[in-house]
Design a protein around this motif. Structure first.
Motif, PDB file in Angstrom:
ATOM      1  N   ALA A 181       0.812  -1.228   0.000  1.00 52.68           N
ATOM      2  CA  ALA A 181       0.000   0.000   0.000  1.00 52.68           C
ATOM      3  C   ALA A 181       0.843   1.277   0.000  1.00 52.68           C
ATOM      4  CB  ALA A 181      -0.970  -0.008   1.184  1.00 52.68           C
ATOM      5  N   PRO A 182       1.883   1.401   0.871  1.00 56.14           N
ATOM      6  CA  PRO A 182       2.687   2.637   0.807  1.00 56.14           C
ATOM      7  C   PRO A 182       3.355   2.843  -0.553  1.00 56.14           C
ATOM      8  CG  PRO A 182       3.104   1.469   2.867  1.00 56.14           C
ATOM      9  CD  PRO A 182       2.300   0.542   2.002  1.00 56.14           C
ATOM     10  N   SER A 183       3.883   1.763  -1.145  1.00 55.17           N
ATOM     11  CA  SER A 183       4.524   1.885  -2.454  1.00 55.17           C
ATOM     12  C   SER A 183       3.508   2.279  -3.529  1.00 55.17           C
ATOM     13  CB  SER A 183       5.192   0.561  -2.836  1.00 55.17           C
ATOM     14  OG  SER A 183       6.254   0.263  -1.941  1.00 55.17           O
ATOM     15  N   LEU A 184       2.284   1.749  -3.424  1.00 56.87           N
ATOM     16  CA  LEU A 184       1.247   2.112  -4.391  1.00 56.87           C
ATOM     17  C   LEU A 184       0.922   3.597  -4.307  1.00 56.87           C
ATOM     18  CD1 LEU A 184      -0.855   1.197  -6.504  1.00 56.87           C
ATOM     19  CD2 LEU A 184      -2.438   0.795  -4.610  1.00 56.87           C
ATOM     20  N   LEU A 185       0.830   4.115  -3.089  1.00 57.31           N
ATOM     21  CA  LEU A 185       0.536   5.539  -2.916  1.00 57.31           C
ATOM     22  C   LEU A 185       1.670   6.407  -3.459  1.00 57.31           C
ATOM     23  CD1 LEU A 185      -1.064   5.355   0.626  1.00 57.31           C
ATOM     24  CD2 LEU A 185      -2.194   6.217  -1.424  1.00 57.31           C
ATOM     25  N   GLN A 186       2.896   5.924  -3.351  1.00 61.95           N
ATOM     26  CA  GLN A 186       4.021   6.671  -3.912  1.00 61.95           C
ATOM     27  C   GLN A 186       3.980   6.669  -5.435  1.00 61.95           C
ATOM     28  OE1 GLN A 186       7.229   4.576  -1.613  1.00 61.95           O
ATOM     29  NE2 GLN A 186       7.989   6.644  -1.300  1.00 61.95           N
ATOM     30  N   ARG A 187       3.799   5.497  -6.021  1.00 62.64           N
ATOM     31  CA  ARG A 187       3.891   5.365  -7.475  1.00 62.64           C
ATOM     32  C   ARG A 187       2.663   5.932  -8.181  1.00 62.64           C
ATOM     33  NH1 ARG A 187       6.228  -0.858  -8.147  1.00 62.64           N
ATOM     34  NH2 ARG A 187       7.793  -0.719  -6.481  1.00 62.64           N
ATOM     35  N   ARG A 188       1.492   5.716  -7.596  1.00 64.89           N
ATOM     36  CA  ARG A 188       0.255   6.094  -8.280  1.00 64.89           C
ATOM     37  C   ARG A 188      -0.116   7.550  -8.045  1.00 64.89           C
ATOM     38  NH1 ARG A 188      -5.366   2.561  -7.746  1.00 64.89           N
ATOM     39  NH2 ARG A 188      -6.640   3.778  -9.193  1.00 64.89           N
ATOM     40  N   TYR A 189       0.177   8.048  -6.831  1.00 61.63           N
ATOM     41  CA  TYR A 189      -0.267   9.401  -6.497  1.00 61.63           C
ATOM     42  C   TYR A 189       0.883  10.353  -6.175  1.00 61.63           C
ATOM     43  CZ  TYR A 189      -4.738   6.972  -6.102  1.00 61.63           C
ATOM     44  OH  TYR A 189      -5.854   6.208  -6.357  1.00 61.63           O
ATOM     45  N   GLY A 190       2.125   9.861  -6.205  1.00 56.11           N
ATOM     46  CA  GLY A 190       3.270  10.741  -6.034  1.00 56.11           C
ATOM     47  C   GLY A 190       3.527  11.204  -4.620  1.00 56.11           C
ATOM     48  N   LEU A 191       3.048  10.475  -3.613  1.00 51.72           N
ATOM     49  CA  LEU A 191       3.296  10.869  -2.231  1.00 51.72           C
ATOM     50  C   LEU A 191       4.730  10.540  -1.831  1.00 51.72           C
ATOM     51  CD1 LEU A 191       0.037   9.669  -0.402  1.00 51.72           C
ATOM     52  CD2 LEU A 191       0.506  11.857  -1.507  1.00 51.72           C
ATOM     53  N   GLY A 192       5.273  11.304  -0.872  1.00 46.66           N
ATOM     54  CA  GLY A 192       6.608  11.043  -0.360  1.00 46.66           C
ATOM     55  C   GLY A 192       6.631   9.844   0.571  1.00 46.66           C
ATOM     56  N   ASP A 193       7.833   9.447   1.014  1.00 44.29           N
ATOM     57  CA  ASP A 193       7.977   8.266   1.861  1.00 44.29           C
ATOM     58  C   ASP A 193       7.123   8.367   3.127  1.00 44.29           C
ATOM     59  OD1 ASP A 193       9.720   7.314   0.026  1.00 44.29           O
ATOM     60  OD2 ASP A 193      11.527   7.501   1.258  1.00 44.29           O
ATOM     61  N   ALA A 201       2.336   7.004   6.200  1.00 44.81           N
ATOM     62  CA  ALA A 201       1.299   7.443   7.132  1.00 44.81           C
ATOM     63  C   ALA A 201      -0.092   7.157   6.587  1.00 44.81           C
ATOM     64  CB  ALA A 201       1.459   8.933   7.404  1.00 44.81           C
ATOM     65  N   ALA A 202      -0.303   7.427   5.280  1.00 43.70           N
ATOM     66  CA  ALA A 202      -1.626   7.201   4.698  1.00 43.70           C
ATOM     67  C   ALA A 202      -1.929   5.714   4.578  1.00 43.70           C
ATOM     68  CB  ALA A 202      -1.708   7.876   3.322  1.00 43.70           C
ATOM     69  N   GLY A 203      -1.002   4.960   4.007  1.00 40.40           N
ATOM     70  CA  GLY A 203      -1.242   3.527   3.818  1.00 40.40           C
ATOM     71  C   GLY A 203      -1.330   2.769   5.123  1.00 40.40           C
ATOM     72  N   GLY A 204      -0.357   3.002   6.003  1.00 36.26           N
ATOM     73  CA  GLY A 204      -0.351   2.287   7.275  1.00 36.26           C
ATOM     74  C   GLY A 204      -1.325   2.849   8.280  1.00 36.26           C
ATOM     75  N   GLY A 205      -1.396   4.179   8.380  1.00 35.30           N
ATOM     76  CA  GLY A 205      -2.253   4.800   9.392  1.00 35.30           C
ATOM     77  C   GLY A 205      -3.724   4.544   9.157  1.00 35.30           C
ATOM     78  N   LEU A 206      -4.178   4.642   7.917  1.00 29.67           N
ATOM     79  CA  LEU A 206      -5.589   4.412   7.643  1.00 29.67           C
ATOM     80  C   LEU A 206      -5.951   2.944   7.807  1.00 29.67           C
ATOM     81  CD1 LEU A 206      -6.068   6.770   4.571  1.00 29.67           C
ATOM     82  CD2 LEU A 206      -6.853   7.125   6.922  1.00 29.67           C
ATOM     83  N   THR A 207      -5.039   2.046   7.444  1.00 34.33           N
ATOM     84  CA  THR A 207      -5.284   0.632   7.691  1.00 34.33           C
ATOM     85  C   THR A 207      -5.402   0.361   9.185  1.00 34.33           C
ATOM     86  OG1 THR A 207      -4.074   0.033   5.692  1.00 34.33           O
ATOM     87  CG2 THR A 207      -4.408  -1.700   7.314  1.00 34.33           C
ATOM     88  N   LEU A 208      -4.545   1.000   9.956  1.00 33.29           N
ATOM     89  CA  LEU A 208      -4.586   0.867  11.413  1.00 33.29           C
ATOM     90  C   LEU A 208      -5.929   1.315  11.971  1.00 33.29           C
ATOM     91  CD1 LEU A 208      -3.165   0.489  14.184  1.00 33.29           C
ATOM     92  CD2 LEU A 208      -2.328   2.820  13.944  1.00 33.29           C
ATOM     93  N   ILE A 209      -6.403   2.462  11.537  1.00 31.56           N
ATOM     94  CA  ILE A 209      -7.693   2.975  12.012  1.00 31.56           C
ATOM     95  C   ILE A 209      -8.815   2.013  11.650  1.00 31.56           C
ATOM     96  CG2 ILE A 209      -9.396   4.823  11.703  1.00 31.56           C
ATOM     97  CD1 ILE A 209      -7.002   6.730  11.287  1.00 31.56           C
TER      98      ILE A 209
END
Length: 435
Positions: A256-268, A273-281
């Motif tokens: 998920a974090p790598s997908l957010l980086q490659r698909r939407y251009g987010l930083g490390d 935070a988005a991939g892991g944090g939202l899954t955590l919630i």
């Protein structure tokens, strides 16, 4: 006395209190946080050592190999020896493996250390599951096992923390920092009281009392234990469902974090935070709701209702993840990713507590050892499958698509256990109440 956590018995529905469950949840959480650091720092690892997605996806596969080799011997020990002491040693090994990851001079050494960490987890899991079942009667098991299994999926916390630490200290610094919680957890688990095996089953069956600490019944030989396990039909449905779910969820959360980086251009840091944090919630909220749904049964028995809730949750999560992979906007993707984690997490308190209810006290270590093999192998194959398909299709989004039918299969398999779970659970209570 040093080993005082969980010693006091009361007349409440939770006779040993919730402190032992908190300690065991911390053990699982610390392990998975450390394990998930690889996902958070994966871009830095690939930049330093230059390996591709397929090799990256094989890191959990190596862990599965180790788990498969050690799960049954670990379960054998858990059914016969002091489980608290076993887990204490395991947590100390985790801390050493974490430091070893940080100091690895080459990728090959790093790879071997990750296999060592998986060996420690394989030894811990059967002992922890057996302890939880002996600390909690059937009524409180969905909550206890739900939080315990949730901790295994709360890699989101490690991904978030790892992403922040990696940006601040580099990937080696992130691993060094994570050794400290392992040492603190080892001290806590060393204080855990060893409960009497099967006493909570006798309490549920209405037969209060017990003898000396130790096995309620002699488990016999390993072959005898296997024969008893394969005759429990509920295990085939719930175990297969949890295995397939681990495969799909492992692949989705790892990438998920790598997908957010490659698909939407987010930083490390933002991607972690988005991939892991939202899954955590989503997982935390889903576990709470899943456990709450088991308090009132819409099926003939509470045991049957649990497999319904778990199966429906997995199927609902599949629909949410399918939509997430189809949308274009990052906000919509994050919302649907959270919804997927929320619904799929219903299976954690429901299906895992069903497994405890249908396993005799003397066989719970082996039963959860077998389940651990399936879950770990599934969790390892998922990231490898996504990485291989991603590399072949040159699209990480396409790489995740094969996981969706596997999730559907998991939900259906859980529902297939419906006719068997009530009689299987009743047999355990009948045996507990027998002389």
């Amino acid at each position: 006395m040093w080993r005082s956590i969980g010693r006091t018995r009361t007349a409440s529905p939770v006779p040993y209190g919730w402190a032992p469950a908190v300690v065991l949840v911390l053990v699982s959480l610390v392990d998975r946080m450390e394990y998930s650091l690889v996902s958070a720092v994966l871009p830095q690892l690939q930049a330093e050592w230059g390996f591709g997605d397929a090799v990256a996806g094989s890191i959990p596969t190596a862990a599965a190999i180790t788990t498969g080799l050690l799960a049954v011997p670990a379960a054998y020990l858990a059914d016969r020896y002091d489980r608290g002491r076993i887990i204490t040693v395991v947590v100390l090994v985790w801390a050493l493996a974490t430091v070893g990851s940080a100091l690895a001079p080459t990728f090959a050494v790093f790879y071997l250390v990750r296999m060592g960490l998986a060996a420690a987890e394989a030894i811990d899991n059967p002992a922890s599951a057996s302890l939880l079942a002996d600390f909690h009667p059937s009524a409180s098991r969905p909550t206890a096992f739900g939080w315990w299994r949730t901790a295994a999926y709360l890699g989101g916390a490690g991904i978030v923390l790892g992403g922040v630490l990696a940006e601040w200290l580099g990937w080696r610094g992130a691993f060094l920092v994570m050794a400290l919680p392992g040492l603190a957890t080892a001290v806590l688990v060393s204080r855990l009281h060893e409960p009497e095996r099967g006493w909570t089953d006798r309490l549920t069956a209405g037969v209060v009392g017990g003898g000396a600490t130790g096995p309620a019944r002699d488990p016999g030989t390993l072959r005898t234990q296997w024969r008893r396990l394969v005759s429990i039909r509920t295990l085939w449905g719930t175990g297969a469902a949890l295995t397939v779910m681990s495969l799909a969820v492992g692949g989705l959360t790892f990438w998920a974090p790598s997908l957010l980086q490659r698909r939407y251009g987010l930083g490390d840091g933002a991607a972690a935070a988005a991939g892991g944090g939202l899954t955590l919630i989503g997982v935390v909220a889903g576990t709470l709701v899943g456990a709450a749904l088991t308090r009132r049964s819409l099926a003939p028995t509470p045991a049957q209702w649990r497999v319904v809730v778990g199966g429906v949750g997995i199927l609902g999560g599949t629909a949410a993840m399918t939509a997430a992979l189809a949308v274009e906007g990052v906000l919509a993707f994050c919302v649907l990713l959270t919804l997927f984690a929320f619904l799929a997490a219903w299976a954690l308190p429901t299906l895992t507590s069903c497994v405890a209810d249908v396993l005799p006290a003397q066989d719970r270590g082996l039963g959860y050892g077998a389940l651990q093999i399936g879950a770990t192998v599934g969790g390892a194959i998922g990231p490898l499958l996504v990485g291989a398909v991603s590399e072949a299709a040159d699209s990480l989004t396409v790489g995740m698509v094969p996981l969706l039918p596997l999730l559907v299969m998991g939900g259906v398999l859980a529902l297939c256990a419906y006719p068997f779970v009530a009689p299987d659970a009743q047999r355990v209570l009948d045996a507990a109440g027998a002389p």
